[in-house]
Design an enzyme around this catalytic site. Structure first.
Site, short mmCIF file in Angstrom:
data_model
loop_
_atom_site.label_atom_id
_atom_site.label_comp_id
_atom_site.label_asym_id
_atom_site.label_seq_id
_atom_site.Cartn_x
_atom_site.Cartn_y
_atom_site.Cartn_z
N ASN A 149 1.07 -1.16 0.08
CA ASN A 149 -0.10 0.24 0.15
C ASN A 149 1.13 1.19 -0.14
OD1 ASN A 149 0.66 -0.59 2.72
ND2 ASN A 149 -0.90 0.63 3.58
N GLU A 247 4.69 -3.95 12.37
CA GLU A 247 3.68 -2.96 12.46
C GLU A 247 2.51 -3.40 11.57
OE1 GLU A 247 3.38 0.01 13.60
OE2 GLU A 247 5.41 -0.13 14.65
N CYS A 281 -3.16 1.38 6.94
CA CYS A 281 -3.38 1.03 8.35
C CYS A 281 -3.82 2.18 9.02
CB CYS A 281 -2.11 0.36 8.87
SG CYS A 281 -0.64 1.45 8.76
N GLU A 458 8.94 3.28 14.13
CA GLU A 458 9.65 3.28 13.05
C GLU A 458 9.68 5.11 12.76
OE1 GLU A 458 9.05 0.10 9.84
OE2 GLU A 458 6.96 0.67 10.46
#
Length: 479
Positions: A149, A247, A281, A458
């Protein structure tokens, strides 16, 4: 275009099964061919990364930073080409994709600058004549597994900090972002990244991803993808004492209080829910609105969504493109059918083209379901959001936190006191006020709570903590 692996500075075409890549915006268009690798390529990539490690780690941080600056310049030069390829491969609207490539350039430059910044600190010693300090050292070979994505930004926000810390990398991209990954790797090669420092292996997650985690011995694994796969990776890494970072999913809420400026709030909620066809997400999938303004908000939302057009990714008039693949289309369509059967339609967008031409899903907002309903609790990963009324601020926060996920949450209000309370009470790794749930600046930590993350972060300075180990050093300079 045909996919290929980049291992030890050499381009290798796998001999595995061919997969024809169709443009999700126009299924009659062939974008290229992906050739799938077998696990032998993973072992070759590990060997190449091991061989390259000592030289790369031995370079000064400034020298590694200069390499990242060159990569950033090369990516910036090829930005339009990379954005168009990614839009054709996975369906993200071209305007968003250009922004994503720019984010990749900024990430490279951000981490390049870390090459001349502090890598430790001096710690006072209780003993005389002792110099005690810490320094950050590389881990070794890092396996990076990335989703489709964000085919440019997510790989770079993993690879860039890994490289500046002195690690070498094996990168396994998602199958339906493989052509874009090859072009990004070509840019790294054109910028003269030393052979073996970055190795690209194209293949199925069930085979190549599993081999990265279970068959070879990486020193760390960084994964972004589904919660189910992330938990499997975490368990496998923990069993082998490999440092890992996962993640995963989200079920993010935008909370609208009665004092919010509804005219300004609706476009932000809409963007969070439907940009990238909801395939983020961090996308807004729950819209929690105080009951006093729920109908007014729904009316404004109805008008805004009705003007929201789904169309080809390269069409500048499209608000959102198609979903990325047939599998994604089937999954999202099942949830859309559930919404039509079991919920009340609040708003629905329109298609600019025939639904038969690509993987198009009309954006939809529904209501009339309980807080335990699948549409409220399960990650759809598509352009579908649920409107939930709340009986006041405290109830809104309770609804916001009523999920197994904890990635992102937003509050819309003009009340500063409630804004700060929400920042304290929302159980999410990224909490925002008067901003959409989707989107965090590249220099800020990214990550979630609960089942959204393995609780590392991150981006920003936090990424350097994951991609390095801290060594405590002490020297007594008199005997």
């Amino acid at each position: 275009m045909q996919s290929k692996n980049w291992i030890g500075g050499e381009w290798v075409t796998p001999a595995g099964r061919e997969v024809v890549v169709q443009n999700p915006s126009q299924l009659s268009e062939e974008v290229g061919v992906v050739r799938l690798s077998d696990t032998s390529h993973v072992r070759q990539a590990e060997q190449a990364a091991r061989q390259a490690f000592s030289h790369w780690a031995g370079m000064t941080g400034a020298a590694r930073g200069e390499v990242l600056y060159r990569i950033a310049a090369a990516l910036e030069k090829a930005a339009g080409e990379v954005a168009e390829l990614a839009s054709r491969e996975m369906g993200k609207p071209i305007g968003e994709m250009r922004g994503e490539v720019t984010r990749g350039v900024n990430l490279l430059r951000y981490y390049a600058a870390e090459g001349v910044r502090s890598v430790g600190s001096v710690i006072p010693s209780a003993e005389p004549d002792v110099l005690q300090y810490t320094r950050r050292v590389p881990l070794g070979v890092v396996a990076v597994i990335t989703p489709w994505n964000f085919p440019v930004a997510i790989p770079i926000w993993k690879i860039a900090p890994a490289l500046i810390c002195g690690n070498t990398v094996i990168w396994k991209p998602a199958e339906n972002a493989s052509l874009t990954a090859v072009r990004v790797a070509e840019i790294f090669a054109e910028a003269q990244l030393p052979p073996g420092v970055l190795n690209l292996v194209i293949g199925k997650g069930s085979e190549i991803g599993q081999a990265l985690v279970e068959e070879i011995q990486p020193d760390a694994v960084s994964f972004t993808g589904s919660t189910a796969t992330g938990r499997q990776i975490a368990a496998a890494c923990a069993a082998r004492n490999i440092k890992y970072q996962t993640e995963m999913g989200g079920k993010n809420a935008a909370v609208v209080l009665r004092d919010a400026d509804l005219e300004k709030t609706v476009p932000l909620v809409l963007s969070g829910a439907f940009r990238s066809a909801g395939q983020k997400c961090t996308a807004t999938s729950r819209i929690i609105v105080e009951r006093e303004v729920c109908e007014s908000f729904a009316e404004l939302l109805r008008k805004a969504v009705a003007a929201c057009k789904a169309g080809p990714a390269l069409d500048p008039g499209a608000y959102l493109g198609p979903v990325a693949s047939h599998a994604q289309y089937s999954k999202v369509s099942e949830y859309a059918a559930m919404a039509e059967r079991e919920a009340d339609l609040v708003a629905q967008g329109v298609l600019l083209t025939s639904p038969d031409e690509g993987y198009y899903v009309k954006p939809m907002v529904v209501s009339g379901v309980t807080e335990d309903h699948a549409l409220v609790q399960e990650e759809v990963f598509g352009p579908l959001a649920v409107l939930l009324p709340a009986d006041g601020f405290d109830h809104a926060v309770t609804l916001c936190n009523r999920t197994v996920y904890g990635l992102s949450a937003s509050l819309f209000t003009r009340d500063l006191s409630r804004a700060h309370r929400f920042l304290d009470l929302a159980q999410a790794g990224m909490v925002r006020v008067n901003q959409e749930t989707a989107g965090v600046e590249y220099q800020a930590p990214f990550g979630g709570m609960k089942l959204s993350s393995s609780h590392t972060r991150e981006q920003g300075q936090a990424a350097l903590d994951f991609y390095s180990a801290v060594k405590t050093c002490a020297i007594k300079h008199t005997l």
